[in-house]
Design a protein around this motif. Structure first.
Motif, mmCIF file in Angstrom:
data_model
loop_
_atom_site.group_PDB
_atom_site.id
_atom_site.type_symbol
_atom_site.label_atom_id
_atom_site.label_comp_id
_atom_site.label_asym_id
_atom_site.label_seq_id
_atom_site.Cartn_x
_atom_site.Cartn_y
_atom_site.Cartn_z
ATOM 1 N N SER A 275 1.287 -1.129 0.134
ATOM 2 C CA SER A 275 0.253 0.362 -0.170
ATOM 3 C C SER A 275 1.056 1.601 -0.104
ATOM 4 O O SER A 275 1.751 1.664 0.463
ATOM 5 C CB SER A 275 -1.200 0.183 1.259
ATOM 6 O OG SER A 275 -0.059 0.314 2.634
ATOM 7 N N GLY A 276 0.582 2.075 -0.605
ATOM 8 C CA GLY A 276 0.977 3.742 -0.793
ATOM 9 C C GLY A 276 0.170 4.567 -0.370
ATOM 10 O O GLY A 276 -1.043 4.208 0.136
ATOM 11 N N THR A 277 0.734 6.048 0.094
ATOM 12 C CA THR A 277 0.056 6.917 0.040
ATOM 13 C C THR A 277 -0.591 8.163 -0.928
ATOM 14 O O THR A 277 0.547 8.201 -2.159
ATOM 15 C CB THR A 277 0.723 7.848 1.245
ATOM 16 O OG1 THR A 277 1.146 7.444 2.242
ATOM 17 C CG2 THR A 277 0.269 9.181 1.625
ATOM 18 N N SER A 278 -1.557 8.332 -1.474
ATOM 19 C CA SER A 278 -1.876 9.412 -2.635
ATOM 20 C C SER A 278 -0.995 10.737 -2.296
ATOM 21 O O SER A 278 -0.715 11.281 -1.066
ATOM 22 C CB SER A 278 -3.268 9.130 -3.126
ATOM 23 O OG SER A 278 -3.729 9.986 -4.256
ATOM 24 N N PRO B 64 -1.343 14.359 -10.139
ATOM 25 C CA PRO B 64 -2.139 14.474 -11.057
ATOM 26 C C PRO B 64 -2.403 14.245 -12.552
ATOM 27 O O PRO B 64 -3.452 13.972 -13.211
ATOM 28 C CB PRO B 64 -3.191 15.560 -10.517
ATOM 29 C CG PRO B 64 -1.217 16.724 -10.077
ATOM 30 C CD PRO B 64 -0.308 15.576 -9.293
ATOM 31 N N GLU B 65 -0.988 14.648 -13.222
ATOM 32 C CA GLU B 65 -1.291 14.371 -14.451
ATOM 33 C C GLU B 65 -0.249 13.017 -15.436
ATOM 34 O O GLU B 65 -0.297 12.620 -16.210
ATOM 35 C CB GLU B 65 -0.256 15.515 -15.076
ATOM 36 C CG GLU B 65 -1.031 16.562 -14.320
ATOM 37 C CD GLU B 65 -0.558 17.894 -14.976
ATOM 38 O OE1 GLU B 65 0.319 17.626 -16.304
ATOM 39 O OE2 GLU B 65 -0.574 18.796 -14.922
ATOM 40 N N TYR B 66 -0.302 11.876 -14.042
ATOM 41 C CA TYR B 66 0.825 10.736 -14.512
ATOM 42 C C TYR B 66 -0.012 9.822 -13.920
ATOM 43 O O TYR B 66 -0.940 9.839 -12.649
ATOM 44 C CB TYR B 66 1.942 11.349 -14.275
ATOM 45 C CG TYR B 66 2.767 12.623 -14.846
ATOM 46 C CD1 TYR B 66 3.414 11.789 -16.245
ATOM 47 C CD2 TYR B 66 3.376 14.076 -14.341
ATOM 48 C CE1 TYR B 66 4.299 12.387 -17.605
ATOM 49 C CE2 TYR B 66 3.679 14.455 -15.243
ATOM 50 C CZ TYR B 66 4.476 13.633 -16.662
ATOM 51 O OH TYR B 66 4.950 14.677 -17.555
ATOM 52 N N GLY B 67 0.542 8.791 -14.620
ATOM 53 C CA GLY B 67 -0.916 7.611 -14.751
ATOM 54 C C GLY B 67 0.663 6.545 -13.294
ATOM 55 O O GLY B 67 1.292 7.052 -12.621
#
Length: 431
Positions: free
Chosen positions: A291-294, A365-368
Motif C-alpha cells: 500500500s502507498g500514500t496518494s 495529478p497528471e501522470y499514471g
C-alpha cells in the motif's frame, strides 16, 4: 591478493585477542567443540541505472565491493558463543599504505540452553523471520544486517517454535541535557526506533500445511523526543499440494503512528504459486501489493507500508528501485512477476525473472501509475562445497511516470546493471 593479506593480518590480530578468552575462560570448563566459518565475497558491479534512473550523458560506473568475515563458534555444555569479525569495503577506498582499522564485529552473542526446548540469547545477532519482508539478515549488501537484541526461544513437542525478541536503542551512554527523554537520532526504514518488541510463532515444518504469525511493535521517537507506537502484525501460510505444486501467502498490516506523527494504515500482501513441470525447472508466478500514500492524502495520514528491517533485493527486482533505502513513504507498489529457475546440475543454475511495476496510489495529478518492466538474468555455478561464481544482468524498461517519480526527466534510454560475484565460504571444526 594484497587486499586479502591485509584483511587476514587484521583478523589474526583480532583472533589473538579473542581466542585466549574463549579457550581458557573459565579454565576448568570442558570445551565440547570449536568451529570456524569464513566468508570472502567480492562483487564487480557495473552501474548504468542501479537503484535509480541516470540522466543522459552520465557514464556507467564500475567498482568492486568486498566482504571478509571470520566467525568462531564455541559450544561448551549448555553455552553457545559466536563472534564474527568483518571488514566490508569498496576496493581502493583506502590507499595501499593505509592500514587504518576497519574491522568490526558483525556478530557477538552468547546463548544459554536451559533445556532442549528453551534458550536465551543476547548480543549482536542476525535475526530472520518468515519471508524476510519486515526483518531479515541481508546477504546482498556487503555489510549485512544484524541487531543488538535479547531473544528468548521455546520449541514445542511438535516442532513448532515461539520466539520473543527485544531491542533497546541508545546512541551512547552520555546523558542528554533534558531529563524528560533521551533523544535517538538513527533511522531504520525512515523510522527513528527507540525500542522493539517482537513475538513470532512458527508451526511445525513436517506437514504439507504450515503457518506462522508475527507481531512487532516499534516504539518510535518524534522530533520533540516523545514516543509513538508503530505496530506490524503478519500471517504467513504455505500449502504443499503435491511434490510439484505449492502456494504461499504472506500478509502484513501496520497501524499506529510513525516518527513523523502520522497515523499509519498500511498493508502488504505477497502471493506466490510455484510449479515444477520437470525436475530441473521451477516456475513461480508471484504478485506483491504494498500500500502507498496518494499525492492528495492529508498530511497527518500515512498509508505507505514500511519494510522496516526487511530485505528487498529478493522481492522487487535485482536493480533495487523500490524499498532498498528508497521509495519509502511513497505511492506504494504493485509488483507482478514471473520467475523461472533452471537447475542444470553440474553446469550450474539459471534464473530468468520478469517484473511488472505499478504504483499502488497516484503520485502526481497528471501522470499514471505504470512504472516499468524489469528483466533479471542470473547464472550461478558452485565449485565443490566452498566456492560460488555468479554473474547477473538486469535491465529496466521504464515509463515516463517513473521518470517523474525518480525526478530524472532526461533519463538515458538504456538503464541496466551488470555484476559478477565470487564467494568463498569454507566451514570447519577446530576442536
Amino acid at each position: 591478493m594484497l587486499y586479502f593479506c591485509s584483511i587476514m593480518l587484521k583478523m589474526k590480530n583480532l583472533l589473538l585477542r579473542i581466542l585466549p578468552l574463549m579457550l581458557f575462560y573459565p579454565l576448568h570448563a570442558q570445551i565440547d567443540s570449536l568451529s570456524m566459518d569464513l566468508d570472502f565475497t567480492s562483487r564487480l558491479e557495473a552501474d548504468n541505472g542501479y537503484s535509480t534512473l541516470i540522466p543522459e550523458g552520465k557514464k556507467m560506473k564500475a567498482d568492486v565491493q568486498s566482504r571478509a568475515r571470520i566467525g568462531l563458534n564455541l559450544f561448551m555444555d549448555k553455552l553457545e558463543i559466536r563472534v564474527a569479525a568483518q571488514d566490508a569495503r569498496t576496493w581502493g577506498s583506502t590507499s595501499s599504505g593505509n592500514q587504518s582499522e576497519s574491522v568490526s564485529f558483525y556478530e557477538a552473542w552468547a546463548k544459554y540452553n536451559f533445556s532442549k526446548r528453551f534458550y536465551v540469547k543476547a548480543g549482536r545477532q542476525a535475526i530472520s523471520f518468515d519471508n524476510g519482508r519486515i526483518i531479515w539478515e541481508s546477504s546482498w549488501g556487503m555489510k549485512g544486517k544484524t541487531f543488538d537484541a535479547l531473544r528468548f526461544g521455546y520449541q514445542f513437542n511438535n516442532g513448532s517454535a515461539l520466539d520473543l525478541v527485544g531491542f533497546y536503542n541508545s546512541e551512547s551512554t552520555r546523558r542528554t541535557d533534558s531529563i524528560d527523554y533521551e533523544f535517538y537520532g538513527i533511522f531504520d526504514g525512515e523510522e527513528r526506533t527507540k525500542s522493539v518488541q517482537l513475538l513470532h510463532f512458527e508451526s511445525s515444518q513436517d506437514n504439507n500445511f504450515t503457518y506462522s504469525a508475527i507481531l512487532m511493535n516499534n516504539v518510535v521517537q518524534k522530533e520533540n523526543g516523545s514516543h509513538n507506537s508503530l505496530t506490524t502484525a503478519g500471517l504467513g501460510l504455505k500449502h504443499k499440494f503435491s511434490s510439484v505444486f505449492n502456494i504461499s501467502l504472506n500478509a502484513y498490516y501496520q497501524f499506529g503512528k510513525n516518527t513523523a506523527n502520522q497515523k499509519k494504515n498500511a498493508y502488504d500482501l505477497d502471493l506466490r504459486l510455484k510449479y515444477s513441470p520437470i525436475p530441473m525447472w521451477d516456475i513461480t508466478l508471484g504478485g506483491e501489493w504494498l500500500s502507498g500514500t496518494s499525492y492528495d492524502e492529508s498530511a497527518d495520514k500515512n498509508n505507505s507500508f514500511s519494510p522496516l528491517y526487511g530485505t528487498s533485493h529478493s522481492f522487487n527486482g535485482y536493480m533495487d528501485y523500490f524499498y532498498s533505502s528508497n521509495h519509502l513513504n511513497g505511492p506504494g507498489l504493485i509488483d507482478l512477476n514471473l520467475k523461472n529457475n533452471f537447475n542444470f546440475n553440474r553446469l550450474g543454475e539459471l534464473l530468468l525473472a520478469v517484473h511488472y511495476f505499478s504504483a499502488e496510489q497516484k503520485f502526481h495529478p497528471e501522470y499514471g501509475k505504470y512504472l516499468g518492466t524489469e528483466l533479471d538474468l542470473v547464472y550461478g555455478k558452485k565449485f565443490g562445497n566452498n566456492f560460488l561464481f555468479n554473474i547477473g544482468y538486469s535491465q529496466i524498461f521504464y515509463s515516463d511516470n517513473l521518470k517523474v517519480l525518480k525526478n530524472v526527466p532526461n533519463a538515458k534510454d538504456l538503464q541496466n546493471f551488470i555484476w559478477v560475484g565470487l564467494s568463498f565460504k569454507p566451514e570447519f571444526k577446530l576442536l
